[in-house]
Design an enzyme around this catalytic site. Structure first.
Site, PDB file in Angstrom:
ATOM      1  N   LYS A  73       0.804  -1.232   0.000  1.00 42.58           N
ATOM      2  CA  LYS A  73       0.000   0.000   0.000  1.00 42.58           C
ATOM      3  C   LYS A  73       0.835   1.281   0.000  1.00 42.58           C
ATOM      4  CE  LYS A  73      -3.290  -1.149  -0.696  1.00 42.58           C
ATOM      5  NZ  LYS A  73      -3.548  -1.893  -1.966  1.00 42.58           N
ATOM      6  N   THR A  76       2.740   0.557  -4.984  1.00 38.98           N
ATOM      7  CA  THR A  76       3.273  -0.516  -5.835  1.00 38.98           C
ATOM      8  C   THR A  76       2.678  -0.465  -7.246  1.00 38.98           C
ATOM      9  OG1 THR A  76       2.953  -1.772  -3.798  1.00 38.98           O
ATOM     10  CG2 THR A  76       3.818  -2.973  -5.701  1.00 38.98           C
ATOM     11  N   HIS A 136       7.727  -7.723  -2.014  1.00 32.05           N
ATOM     12  CA  HIS A 136       7.530  -6.905  -0.804  1.00 32.05           C
ATOM     13  C   HIS A 136       8.560  -7.279   0.273  1.00 32.05           C
ATOM     14  CE1 HIS A 136       3.781  -4.995  -1.948  1.00 32.05           C
ATOM     15  NE2 HIS A 136       3.072  -6.081  -1.917  1.00 32.05           N
ATOM     16  N   ARG A 158       6.415   5.063   1.637  1.00 31.22           N
ATOM     17  CA  ARG A 158       5.295   5.976   1.857  1.00 31.22           C
ATOM     18  C   ARG A 158       5.201   6.274   3.342  1.00 31.22           C
ATOM     19  NH1 ARG A 158      -1.093   5.049  -0.025  1.00 31.22           N
ATOM     20  NH2 ARG A 158      -1.548   7.274  -0.194  1.00 31.22           N
ATOM     21  N   TYR A 222       6.757   8.161  -2.097  1.00 34.37           N
ATOM     22  CA  TYR A 222       5.442   8.397  -2.722  1.00 34.37           C
ATOM     23  C   TYR A 222       5.146   9.887  -2.732  1.00 34.37           C
ATOM     24  CZ  TYR A 222       0.326   7.878  -3.350  1.00 34.37           C
ATOM     25  OH  TYR A 222      -0.981   7.953  -3.799  1.00 34.37           O
ATOM     26  N   ARG A 289      -7.880   4.016  -4.714  1.00 30.38           N
ATOM     27  CA  ARG A 289      -8.841   4.556  -3.752  1.00 30.38           C
ATOM     28  C   ARG A 289      -8.854   6.065  -3.883  1.00 30.38           C
ATOM     29  NH1 ARG A 289      -9.130   6.175   1.711  1.00 30.38           N
ATOM     30  NH2 ARG A 289      -6.863   6.297   1.659  1.00 30.38           N
TER      31      ARG A 289
HETATM   32  P1  A3P Z   1      -4.836   5.158  -1.136  1.00 29.33           P
HETATM   33  O1  A3P Z   1      -5.535   3.981  -0.523  1.00 29.33           O
HETATM   34  O2  A3P Z   1      -4.267   6.088  -0.115  1.00 29.33           O
HETATM   35  O3  A3P Z   1      -5.642   5.866  -2.152  1.00 29.33           O
HETATM   36  P2  A3P Z   1      -0.329  -0.296  -3.623  1.00 29.33           P
HETATM   37  O4  A3P Z   1      -0.299  -0.061  -5.080  1.00 29.33           O
HETATM   38  O5  A3P Z   1       1.030  -0.464  -3.013  1.00 29.33           O
HETATM   39  O6  A3P Z   1      -1.283  -1.377  -3.252  1.00 29.33           O
HETATM   40  O7  A3P Z   1      -0.837   1.058  -2.965  1.00 29.33           O
HETATM   41  C1  A3P Z   1      -2.141   1.494  -3.194  1.00 29.33           C
HETATM   42  C2  A3P Z   1      -2.194   2.976  -2.905  1.00 29.33           C
HETATM   43  O8  A3P Z   1      -1.599   3.679  -3.995  1.00 29.33           O
HETATM   44  C3  A3P Z   1      -3.616   3.470  -2.807  1.00 29.33           C
HETATM   45  O9  A3P Z   1      -3.561   4.588  -1.918  1.00 29.33           O
HETATM   46  C4  A3P Z   1      -3.889   3.870  -4.238  1.00 29.33           C
HETATM   47  O10 A3P Z   1      -4.977   4.756  -4.393  1.00 29.33           O
HETATM   48  C5  A3P Z   1      -2.572   4.530  -4.612  1.00 29.33           C
HETATM   49  N1  A3P Z   1      -2.336   4.561  -6.045  1.00 29.33           N
HETATM   50  C6  A3P Z   1      -2.610   3.604  -6.965  1.00 29.33           C
HETATM   51  N2  A3P Z   1      -2.255   4.008  -8.182  1.00 29.33           N
HETATM   52  C7  A3P Z   1      -1.753   5.267  -8.059  1.00 29.33           C
HETATM   53  C8  A3P Z   1      -1.234   6.233  -8.981  1.00 29.33           C
HETATM   54  N3  A3P Z   1      -1.167   5.994 -10.280  1.00 29.33           N
HETATM   55  N4  A3P Z   1      -0.821   7.418  -8.486  1.00 29.33           N
HETATM   56  C9  A3P Z   1      -0.879   7.680  -7.167  1.00 29.33           C
HETATM   57  N5  A3P Z   1      -1.370   6.814  -6.247  1.00 29.33           N
HETATM   58  C10 A3P Z   1      -1.802   5.609  -6.677  1.00 29.33           C
END
Ligand code: A3P
Length: 323
Positions: A73, A76, A136, A158, A222, A289
């Site tokens: 989160k 990735t 991870h 992050r 991030y 999200r």
């Molecule tokens: P939030 O839940 O704060 O919105 P991961 O990819 O490691 O699973 O992390 C997911 C997080 O990255 C989520 O954060 C998601 O919305 C955000 N995310 C996914 N794609 C993104 C992008 N292109 N740019 C910025 N944030 C992104």
């Protein structure tokens, strides 16, 4: 997704020796998984062991490999999309890139949790150069051949406040049968009990490696990507050995790639609205999200954020990571 997440049968699928190894490890009740085992200092869900142990034992790194690493989160999905697009820009334009129809997680699968987990390591030999791999795992738990090779490791970190907030929403969506309260989840998170946690050890491991081996380990944040994606995209391209030419810069290629991989663009692609991940079966929309910095202020109470800030100060200390 919650069914997959709460499936704890993983240990039963291991060989007799590995099962004995895992069952000797400290075990706690998790908030994200029913159980987590403490392996090499991090908390690991049972079903991940097979892939992780095989990856650690058998993976052969190549000097040309690019390894993407995150704490879950932390962005990735974004890092995979950006790196894939940069590295493959001579093969695909933004009009025909596979990212339009395939989630970045399926284009850059987790080497341990997907490829080795499914006993498909032979496909690694057929990947085009440079191979883009993902994990991870903490730095100290990477396969020896990755550490000893000249491969390039990109770590995206992050702020733990936002990372926790993101993960809490992710675990709760869709509603599991036995939902965990944010208080309980937060308590465990602060104790480090969370998949691949503690987060501070994870981030510090790569932070120190990036200081010691700056040619091999790039440490990105991030928050920095959100603030200046053009600068970060350029930096990433340089580091992975695919720098933008002056001509590309003049043509605005960096801007185009950054915009294509942006949260708003990625979230609105059909594949990320209605698709499912090939291996994990999760809905792709769960990975998009809010995509903001500082959403923790909407979910954590002042006392929670104070506690986490204090913990971060204590854990990150003089490392320079918080500056
Ligand atoms: P939030 O839940 O704060 O919105 P991961 O990819 O490691 O699973 O992390 C997911 C997080 O990255 C989520 O954060 C998601 O919305 C955000 N995310 C996914 N794609 C993104 C992008 N292109 N740019 C910025 N944030 C992104």
């Amino acid at each position: 997704k919650s069914v997959e997440f709460q499936n704890n049968d993983g240990v039963n699928n291991l060989s007799k020796e590995d099962k004995e190894l895992v069952l000797r490890l400290p075990r706690v009740k998790g908030w994200d998984f029913s159980f987590l085992y403490q392996y090499q200092g991090f908390w690991c869900p049972p079903k991940f062991f097979h892939g992780i142990l095989s990856f650690q034992r058998h993976f052969q790194a190549k000097d040309t490999d690019i390894v993407l690493v995150t704490f879950p989160k932390s962005g990735t999905t974004w890092l995979k999309a950006l790196t894939y697009t940069i590295a493959n820009r001579s093969r695909y334009t933004l009009e025909n890139t596979p990212l339009l129809t395939t989630p970045s997680h399926d284009l850059v699968p987790f080497t341990d949790l997907e490829i080795y987990s499914k006993n498909q390591s032979s496909i690694l030999e057929d990947l085009p150069t440079p191979r883009i791999l993902a994990t991870h795992l903490p730095y100290a738990s990477l396969p020896h051949s990755s550490i000893n090779s000249n491969c390039r490791i990109v770590y995206l970190c992050r702020n733990p406040l936002d990372q926790f907030t993101s993960y809490w929403h992710f675990v709760l969506q869709p509603q599991p049968a036995d939902p965990v309260s944010i208080d309980e989840a937060f308590e465990k998170f602060c104790q480090g009990v969370t998949m691949f946690g503690p987060v501070w050890d994870h981030e510090l491991g790569y932070w120190k490696a990036s200081l010691e081996k700056s040619n091999n380990v790039l440490f990105l944040k991030y928050e920095d990507l959100k603030e200046d994606i053009i600068y970060s995209t350029k930096k990433l391209a340089d580091f992975i050995g695919c720098p933008f030419t002056n001509e590309e810069e003049a043509q605005g290629v960096i801007e185009e790639i950054s915009k294509f991989c942006s949260f708003d663009n990625m979230k609105n692609l059909q594949v990320n609205q209605t698709g499912k991940l090939a291996h994990f079966g999760m809905e792709t929309k769960a990975f998009f999200r809010k995509g903001k910095v500082g959403d923790w202020t909407n979910h954590l109470t002042p006392s929670m954020s104070k506690r986490l800030h204090n913990l971060m100060e204590e854990k990150f200390g003089e490392s320079g990571l918080m500056t």
